[in-house]
Design an enzyme around this catalytic site. Structure first.
Site, PDB file in Angstrom:
ATOM      1  N   GLY A   9       0.846  -1.373  -0.359  1.00  0.00           N
ATOM      2  CA  GLY A   9       0.156   0.299   0.451  1.00  0.00           C
ATOM      3  C   GLY A   9       0.890   1.331   0.088  1.00  0.00           C
ATOM      4  CB  SER A  10       4.440   1.949  -1.593  1.00  0.00           C
ATOM      5  OG  SER A  10       4.457   1.892  -2.541  1.00  0.00           O
ATOM      6  CG  ASN A  11       1.322   3.746  -5.032  1.00  0.00           C
ATOM      7  OD1 ASN A  11       1.835   4.335  -6.491  1.00  0.00           O
ATOM      8  ND2 ASN A  11       1.962   2.031  -6.191  1.00  0.00           N
ATOM      9  CE  LYS A  39      -7.629 -12.582  -5.597  1.00  0.00           C
ATOM     10  NZ  LYS A  39      -7.264 -14.310  -5.772  1.00  0.00           N
ATOM     11  CB  ILE A  65     -12.900  -4.817 -10.683  1.00  0.00           C
ATOM     12  CG1 ILE A  65     -11.791  -3.623  -9.996  1.00  0.00           C
ATOM     13  CG2 ILE A  65     -14.126  -3.883  -9.731  1.00  0.00           C
ATOM     14  CD1 ILE A  65     -11.679  -3.522  -8.890  1.00  0.00           C
ATOM     15  CG  ASN A  88      -4.628  -0.586 -11.909  1.00  0.00           C
ATOM     16  OD1 ASN A  88      -4.313  -0.564 -10.913  1.00  0.00           O
ATOM     17  ND2 ASN A  88      -4.396  -1.194 -13.095  1.00  0.00           N
ATOM     18  CG  HIS A 123       0.437  -0.896 -15.539  1.00  0.00           C
ATOM     19  ND1 HIS A 123       0.376  -2.685 -14.922  1.00  0.00           N
ATOM     20  CD2 HIS A 123       2.086  -1.376 -16.637  1.00  0.00           C
ATOM     21  CE1 HIS A 123       1.329  -3.706 -15.581  1.00  0.00           C
ATOM     22  NE2 HIS A 123       1.506  -3.363 -16.450  1.00  0.00           N
ATOM     23  CG  ASP A 158      -2.530  -4.052 -16.927  1.00  0.00           C
ATOM     24  OD1 ASP A 158      -2.928  -3.464 -16.334  1.00  0.00           O
ATOM     25  OD2 ASP A 158      -2.158  -4.736 -16.936  1.00  0.00           O
ATOM     26  CD  GLU A 176       4.541   2.726  -9.531  1.00  0.00           C
ATOM     27  OE1 GLU A 176       3.460   1.556  -8.974  1.00  0.00           O
ATOM     28  OE2 GLU A 176       4.745   1.455  -9.595  1.00  0.00           O
TER      29      GLU A 176
END
Ligand code: GRF
Length: 202
Positions: A12-14, A91, A93, A107, A109, A150, A179
């Protein structure tokens, strides 16, 4: 204030970069909820430290895929979520959540899409593939989520060089720094109306 919720599977660093941006006022958004499939995810501790509610929803809590999809959609909607932020969520969606949040799921990437995306292109695999292809640059992409991995419309990208002595790990570290900046910047711009998302259908 835009109400946002996160889906994460790991560190969860983003998510943290976005929480920090919200706390500092750089992002005019209100973090309402974290949904995690992995009860051991570091993201859960980050949410707790931030005082943000979190729920673990996964195939154990909901063995039926459709029931899990509904549970995720309903939890997001009960929290008043307007924008869903995928932050290392491993996962797919489900269709009910996608339909409810069409063009409202983001998202990030770790490559310059449309290159190096799609099934199997996640984590270190992406950076290995970029180096194996002899690319001179890589980067990060924030995009809207649709039915295909993606594949949704690209909102913003950041570029980094690929250096001759790069390992997948060193490239990953360089990309991850970007990111954090890119995801926070994209959300700040959405909240300020500088990036506009497609109007909801109907
Ligand atoms: C990031 O590289 C992101 O691009 C990818 O998963 C990773 C998540 O890292 N989708 P973190 O959990 O945000 O630290």
């Amino acid at each position: 204030m835009v109400k946002i919720a996160f889906l994460a599977s790991h560190g969860g660093s983003n998510m943290q970069a976005i929480l920090d941006g919200c706390a500092s006022g750089a992002i005019a958004a209100d973090p309402a909820l974290l949904i995690c499939n992995n009860p051991g995810a570091g993201a859960l501790q980050r949410a707790e430290r931030h005082g943000m509610p979190a729920q673990v929803l996964n195939a154990r809590s909901h063995p039926e895929p459709a029931a899990l999809d509904f549970a995720i959609r309903d939890a997001l909607s009960a929290a008043g979520t307007e924008l869903v932020i995928l932050a290392g969520y491993m996962k797919k969606i489900g269709p009910a959540t996608l339909a409810h949040y069409r063009d409202r799921i983001l998202n990030i990437h770790p490559a310059l899409l449309p290159k190096f995306g799609g099934r199997g292109m996640y984590g270190m695999h992406v950076h290995e593939a970029v180096i194996a292809a002899g690319e001179a640059e890589s980067g990060a992409t924030v995009h809207l989520v649709n039915e295909v991995y993606d594949d949704g419309p690209i909102l913003q990208q950041a570029r980094v060089p690929v250096l001759p002595d790069d390992t997948p790990e060193s490239l990953q570290a360089r990309v991850l720094k970007q990111e954090h900046l890119l995801y926070a910047d994209t959300l700040a711009k959405i909240a300020r109306g500088e990036i506009t998302l497609p109007k909801p259908a109907g």
